[in-house]
Design a protein around this motif. Structure first.
Motif, mmCIF file in Angstrom:
data_model
loop_
_atom_site.group_PDB
_atom_site.id
_atom_site.type_symbol
_atom_site.label_atom_id
_atom_site.label_comp_id
_atom_site.label_asym_id
_atom_site.label_seq_id
_atom_site.Cartn_x
_atom_site.Cartn_y
_atom_site.Cartn_z
ATOM 1 N N THR A 18 0.833 -1.213 0.000
ATOM 2 C CA THR A 18 0.000 0.000 0.000
ATOM 3 C C THR A 18 0.866 1.261 0.000
ATOM 4 O O THR A 18 0.353 2.355 -0.185
ATOM 5 N N GLN A 19 2.177 1.088 0.218
ATOM 6 C CA GLN A 19 3.099 2.225 0.224
ATOM 7 C C GLN A 19 4.315 1.887 -0.624
ATOM 8 O O GLN A 19 4.762 0.742 -0.632
ATOM 9 N N THR A 42 -1.190 4.441 -0.582
ATOM 10 C CA THR A 42 -1.382 5.597 0.308
ATOM 11 C C THR A 42 -0.139 6.484 0.383
ATOM 12 O O THR A 42 -0.213 7.627 0.804
ATOM 13 N N LYS A 43 1.012 5.942 -0.013
ATOM 14 C CA LYS A 43 2.248 6.751 -0.010
ATOM 15 C C LYS A 43 3.018 6.490 -1.297
ATOM 16 O O LYS A 43 3.379 5.355 -1.602
#
Length: 198
Positions: free
Chosen positions: A164-165, A184-185
């Motif tokens: 997710t990052q 998300t990042k």
């Protein structure tokens, strides 16, 4: 009651069930181009420091490791195999298809000339400053993070992984296929040669 022929066949089949591959047996599975085809064969080990002048197909085998110093002049197909470990100094001049294998950690210093396919493996860790000379697929793996300063010369496939990052610095010369993953990042330093597909 088993007949003598049935007993003999049972003994032969159990002897073939699992065995190491030695330098003499290897000759039975080589073709004229140096390709070694072990697909579905009952071997459990490769000889140490083996050099294969073509491709190695060990799909659907119980071979759990590539011994230290193994050199494959062509590509590796270890799909749906028991492969879980690569020894020091393993060199694969072509691609490595590891789909459905048991690789959890990819060691540092393994040289691969083409793409790396980890789809449907228990992959949890990649080495720092990893360089992939083609596409990288981590589709449907438990991998949560890509290493810092990773360089991917082809496309990146993420769908169904736990990523997710992204790391702060990464290079993808091709496209990034998120496959439904929500990032998300994003990297502060991203070099991207293609596009991002959701």
């Amino acid at each position: 009651m088993l007949r003598p022929l049935s007993i003999l066949l049972l003994l032969i089949s159990s002897a073939l069930a699992a065995q190491p591959l030695d330098s003499f047996r290897i000759l039975n599975h080589l073709d004229n181009y140096g390709n070694l085809d072990l697909r579905g064969k009952p071997y459990t080990e490769l000889p140490p420091g083996v050099v294969i002048n073509g491709n190695l197909n060990m799909a659907k085998t119980q071979i759990k490791s590539l011994p230290a110093g193994t050199t494959i002049e062509g590509s590796l197909n270890a799909s749906n195999s028991a492969l879980a470990k690569l020894g020091k100094g393993v060199t694969i001049k072509g691609y490595a298809n590891l789909l459905g294998s048991q690789i959890k950690r990819w060691p540092n210093g393994i040289k691969v000339g083409g793409y790396l396919n980890f789809t449907d493996t228990p992959l949890e860790k990649l080495p720092n400053r990893m360089k992939v000379n083609g596409d990288l697929s981590v589709v449907r793996t438990p991998l949560e993070a890509l290493p810092e300063n990773i360089i991917i010369k082809g496309d990146l496939y993420l769908g169904g992984s736990k990523i997710t990052q992204f790391p702060n610095t990464m290079t993808v010369n091709g496209n990034i296929f998120l496959g439904g993953n929500r990032i998300t990042k994003w990297p502060e330093n991203l070099t991207l040669g293609g596009a991002v597909a959701p």
